[in-house]
Design an enzyme around this catalytic site. Structure first.
Site, PDB file in Angstrom:
ATOM      1  N   ASP A  19       0.855  -1.180   0.000  1.00 23.47           N
ATOM      2  CA  ASP A  19       0.000   0.000   0.000  1.00 23.47           C
ATOM      3  C   ASP A  19       0.894   1.234   0.000  1.00 23.47           C
ATOM      4  OD1 ASP A  19       0.941   0.324   2.556  1.00 23.47           O
ATOM      5  OD2 ASP A  19      -0.966  -0.087   3.541  1.00 23.47           O
ATOM      6  N   SER A  20       0.301   2.404  -0.126  1.00 24.48           N
ATOM      7  CA  SER A  20       1.102   3.621  -0.309  1.00 24.48           C
ATOM      8  C   SER A  20       1.482   4.307   0.995  1.00 24.48           C
ATOM      9  CB  SER A  20       0.315   4.620  -1.159  1.00 24.48           C
ATOM     10  OG  SER A  20      -0.800   5.109  -0.432  1.00 24.48           O
ATOM     11  N   GLY A  21       0.868   3.892   2.095  1.00 25.17           N
ATOM     12  CA  GLY A  21       1.024   4.618   3.347  1.00 25.17           C
ATOM     13  C   GLY A  21      -0.124   5.572   3.601  1.00 25.17           C
ATOM     14  N   GLY A  22      -0.970   5.780   2.595  1.00 27.52           N
ATOM     15  CA  GLY A  22      -2.070   6.730   2.735  1.00 27.52           C
ATOM     16  C   GLY A  22      -3.059   6.355   3.817  1.00 27.52           C
ATOM     17  N   ASP A  31      -2.437   8.348  -1.776  1.00 26.81           N
ATOM     18  CA  ASP A  31      -3.777   8.934  -1.765  1.00 26.81           C
ATOM     19  C   ASP A  31      -4.121   9.413  -0.369  1.00 26.81           C
ATOM     20  OD1 ASP A  31      -3.950   6.352  -0.647  1.00 26.81           O
ATOM     21  OD2 ASP A  31      -6.092   6.255  -1.069  1.00 26.81           O
ATOM     22  N   GLN A  62     -11.262   7.375  -4.955  1.00 21.10           N
ATOM     23  CA  GLN A  62     -11.774   7.893  -3.684  1.00 21.10           C
ATOM     24  C   GLN A  62     -13.103   8.607  -3.929  1.00 21.10           C
ATOM     25  OE1 GLN A  62     -10.872   7.246  -0.714  1.00 21.10           O
ATOM     26  NE2 GLN A  62      -8.776   6.458  -0.865  1.00 21.10           N
ATOM     27  N   GLY A  80     -11.042   3.904   0.554  1.00 19.90           N
ATOM     28  CA  GLY A  80     -12.002   4.691   1.310  1.00 19.90           C
ATOM     29  C   GLY A  80     -13.296   3.988   1.640  1.00 19.90           C
ATOM     30  N   ASP A  95      -8.015  -7.610   0.406  1.00 21.95           N
ATOM     31  CA  ASP A  95      -7.136  -7.886   1.546  1.00 21.95           C
ATOM     32  C   ASP A  95      -7.826  -7.443   2.814  1.00 21.95           C
ATOM     33  OD1 ASP A  95      -5.578  -5.266   2.891  1.00 21.95           O
ATOM     34  OD2 ASP A  95      -6.546  -4.878   0.967  1.00 21.95           O
ATOM     35  N   HIS A 100      -5.626 -21.540  10.167  1.00 22.69           N
ATOM     36  CA  HIS A 100      -6.962 -21.981   9.763  1.00 22.69           C
ATOM     37  C   HIS A 100      -7.721 -20.886   9.030  1.00 22.69           C
ATOM     38  CE1 HIS A 100     -11.101 -23.255   9.716  1.00 22.69           C
ATOM     39  NE2 HIS A 100     -11.382 -22.066  10.235  1.00 22.69           N
TER      40      HIS A 100
END
Length: 377
Positions: A93-96, A147, A195, A222, A272, A341
């Site tokens: 991910d971008s860190g956003g 973002d 977004q 978002g 995810d 599991h």
């Protein structure tokens, strides 16, 4: 030249089965991606991820990896694949989203975001260019544009301003990636993020802007931030109607087993969530029969397999009584067994969903299985 994404089903329905091709292997979609925040899927060995859970791709987190182990160590190691001994695809991910979660300790400007580390309070700065550079150093096969993620509820003008900032940042992300080559000899694919909160007109504007960027794949951000499930499904449905059909679509941070199936039905290819491992560590197991709380008294003398329909070795190797005993005794092994599991179940869920898409009865199957998945045992 092999295409990055190929759709294997030709039906008119939105649910589709496909294949994503990366330099670290192919990914059969729809797919669920275990979250390996700090170069580790919590309580699970990489060997178990590959052999027992059958994960095809995992996530790394830009914000957390930037702070620990730092990018100096990451580059010395030769990237995240080598650092954590994982030779299959990785998405970062971008860190956003982490910046979004640090609302009380960050300041957003046109240039980027100033924020305090959750570890030691030290000050840091993240811009589109810095996010791209860090993700280059990590070396993920798929990496996300920087973002801003808005909360729910979100006032309309704030959502609009945030969306427009995300679009301007995307241009800077694309420009940086075009000017800077990969570091480790494999191709990296940039996904921009739609977004616009729960406002249909904003989501339409954003989806059209993201589509025009012409990226290899696209993400929807978002959502799953507190809005009601029907709102999440409504926005997902509207956005997937606009995003290119020949590109993979990634719905970020989703979700429960029924969220996953409903999203697949709306045209999502990748998902995810930390839920399978987080809930596992709190003794909640997802199964084809329903949800089990392994601390419940009813399992105390139940010596049947943990899950007779499970696909991982832990499901038949250990009884419900034994796993309950481990949780009640606060043994670390309980969290490991439960995490293996739950992740194996999630990967089995999308595998079976894919099979039903291929044969053409996905929607009937989905509607029949979701009530069963939701029930508490």
């Amino acid at each position: 030249m092999q295409k990055f994404f190929e759709i294997e089903t030709a039906s008119e329905s939105k649910a589709r089965a496909g294949v994503i091709h990366t330099d670290h292997g192919q990914i059969l979609t729809p797919i669920f991606m275990p979250v390996g925040t700090v170069a580790s899927v919590k309580t699970v060995h990489q060997r178990e991820l590959k052999e027992d859970i059958k994960a095809q791709i995992i996530l790394g987190n830009t914000y957390h990896l930037m702070l620990r182990p730092t990018m100096d160590i990451m580059e010395q190691a030769g990237g995240l694949h080598r650092f954590m001994n994982w030779d299959l695809p990785i998405l970062t991910d971008s860190g956003g989203y982490q910046v979004f979660s640090l609302a009380k300790s960050r300041k957003i400007t046109e240039e980027g975001v100033k924020f305090k580390s959750h570890i030691d309070g030290s000050l840091h700065f993240m811009s589109p260019e810095i996010s791209m550079e860090i993700q280059r150093q990590i070396g993920a096969d798929i990496f996300m544009a920087f973002d801003e993620c808005t909360p729910f509820p979100c006032e309309y003008n704030l959502a609009k301003t945030s969306m427009e900032l995300t679009h301007r940042w995307l241009k800077r992300c694309i420009e940086w990636t075009e000017q800077n080559k990969e570091l480790y000899g494999h191709k990296q694919r940039l996904f921009p993020i739609v977004q616009g909160s729960t406002y249909s007109d904003l989501r339409q504007i954003s989806a059209e802007a993201i589509s025009e960027a012409g990226a290899d794949g696209n993400a929807i951000g978002g959502l799953s931030v507190g809005e009601p499930e029907p709102e999440m499904y409504r926005i997902t449905d509207e956005v997937t109607d606009i995003l290119p059909k020949d590109k993979p679509r990634y719905l970020m941070g989703v979700g429960t087993p029924w969220n996953i199936l409903e999203s697949i039905g709306l045209g999502i290819d990748m998902m995810d969530c930390v839920m399978p491992t987080r809930n596992a560590r709190n003794a909640m197991l997802f199964t084809w029969h329903g949800i089990m709380n392994m601390k419940n008294e009813r399992w105390k003398a139940d010596f049947s397999p943990l899950d007779e329909f499970g696909t991982s070795f832990v499901d038949t190797a250990y009884s419900k009584a034994y796993v309950r005993h481990l949780f009640v005794s606060k043994e670390y092994l309980a969290k490991q067994i439960a995490s293996i599991h739950n992740l194996a179940f999630y990967l089995d869920l999308v595998k079976v969903a894919r099979e039903h898409i291929v044969v053409g009865d996905f929607y009937q199957w989905k509607d029949s299985i979701i009530p069963q998945l939701k029930q508490r045992l």
